[in-house]
Design a protein around this motif. Structure first.
Motif, short mmCIF file in Angstrom:
data_model
loop_
_atom_site.label_atom_id
_atom_site.label_comp_id
_atom_site.label_asym_id
_atom_site.label_seq_id
_atom_site.Cartn_x
_atom_site.Cartn_y
_atom_site.Cartn_z
N ASN A 5 47.90 35.48 27.55
CA ASN A 5 46.91 35.27 26.42
C ASN A 5 45.63 34.57 26.82
O ASN A 5 45.04 34.11 25.68
CB ASN A 5 47.77 34.87 24.94
CG ASN A 5 46.99 35.33 24.07
OD1 ASN A 5 46.29 36.32 23.95
ND2 ASN A 5 47.20 34.47 23.03
N ALA A 6 45.10 34.58 27.81
CA ALA A 6 43.74 34.10 28.08
C ALA A 6 43.08 34.85 29.28
O ALA A 6 43.65 35.71 29.91
CB ALA A 6 44.17 32.61 28.74
N GLY A 7 41.63 34.76 29.22
CA GLY A 7 40.87 35.30 29.88
C GLY A 7 39.83 34.57 30.55
O GLY A 7 39.17 33.52 29.73
N VAL A 8 39.21 34.72 31.71
CA VAL A 8 38.16 33.84 32.35
C VAL A 8 37.27 35.06 32.66
O VAL A 8 37.55 35.94 33.35
CB VAL A 8 38.53 33.26 33.69
CG1 VAL A 8 37.34 32.66 34.19
CG2 VAL A 8 39.81 32.25 33.14
N MET A 9 35.90 34.82 32.14
CA MET A 9 34.88 35.91 32.62
C MET A 9 33.70 34.80 33.35
O MET A 9 33.43 33.99 32.86
CB MET A 9 34.19 36.14 31.07
CG MET A 9 32.93 36.90 31.54
SD MET A 9 32.16 37.48 29.81
CE MET A 9 33.53 38.17 28.73
N HIS A 10 33.77 35.30 34.42
CA HIS A 10 32.88 34.80 35.35
C HIS A 10 31.08 35.32 35.22
O HIS A 10 31.30 36.54 35.40
CB HIS A 10 33.06 34.87 36.79
CG HIS A 10 31.98 34.18 37.80
ND1 HIS A 10 31.98 32.85 37.84
CD2 HIS A 10 31.22 34.89 38.58
CE1 HIS A 10 31.13 32.66 38.60
NE2 HIS A 10 30.43 33.70 39.35
N LEU A 32 29.82 38.29 25.41
CA LEU A 32 30.75 37.35 24.92
C LEU A 32 31.19 37.62 23.51
O LEU A 32 32.38 37.54 23.18
CB LEU A 32 30.25 35.92 24.80
CG LEU A 32 29.87 35.40 26.51
CD1 LEU A 32 29.05 34.04 26.22
CD2 LEU A 32 31.13 35.33 27.21
N ASP A 33 30.34 37.92 22.50
CA ASP A 33 30.58 38.35 21.07
C ASP A 33 31.69 39.58 21.13
O ASP A 33 32.70 39.81 20.37
CB ASP A 33 29.53 38.62 20.38
CG ASP A 33 28.64 37.33 19.94
OD1 ASP A 33 29.23 36.18 20.06
OD2 ASP A 33 27.57 37.34 19.70
N LYS A 38 37.13 41.89 20.62
CA LYS A 38 38.09 42.94 21.10
C LYS A 38 39.54 42.47 21.66
O LYS A 38 40.20 43.21 21.72
CB LYS A 38 37.41 43.48 22.11
CG LYS A 38 36.15 44.66 21.56
CD LYS A 38 35.92 45.65 22.94
CE LYS A 38 34.64 46.38 22.24
NZ LYS A 38 35.26 47.70 21.82
N THR A 39 39.74 41.06 21.56
CA THR A 39 40.72 40.51 21.98
C THR A 39 41.02 38.98 21.21
O THR A 39 40.37 38.64 20.75
CB THR A 39 40.82 40.11 23.39
OG1 THR A 39 42.09 39.53 23.85
CG2 THR A 39 39.65 39.11 23.99
#
Length: 107
Positions: A5-10, A32-33, A38-39
């Protein structure tokens, strides 16, 4: 990358040389918004690496972008992966191009 339930955006640096920093910041904020809307996953932003041997203009833009992203993450309760400090004054962690990390540095 999504982990449970976590995401990393590089966040990359390909558009830094366009000299349109405010437009780039706005695009990142929109991305980012949109992602947040969406999640329900917790999101962390992995900020750009600084570069070696790219000159002061490139460095200045990157520093401003990472500072903006750090502030934005703090204000919006997002995680922040500080690649800037991890790679600071570590030229051995970069390929000869001074932009991309060596494989050993990213594992």
């Amino acid at each position: 990358m999504v982990l449970g339930n976590a995401g990393v955006m590089h966040v990359g640096t390909n558009n830094i040389s366009d000299r349109r920093s405010e437009v780039l910041k706005k695009h990142y904020q929109t991305l980012l918004d949109t992602t947040r809307n969406k999640t329900d996953a917790r999101i962390a932003i992995s900020v750009p690496l600084h570069t070696c041997r790219r000159g002061s203009d490139w460095f200045s833009r990157l520093f401003a972008l990472q500072s903006c992203l750090c502030s934005w993450c703090t204000l919006n309760g997002l995680g922040y992966v500080d690649n800037w400090s991890s790679f600071w004054e570590q030229p051995a962690l970069y390929r000869m191009d001074g932009l991309h990390p060596i494989k050993r540095a990213i594992h």
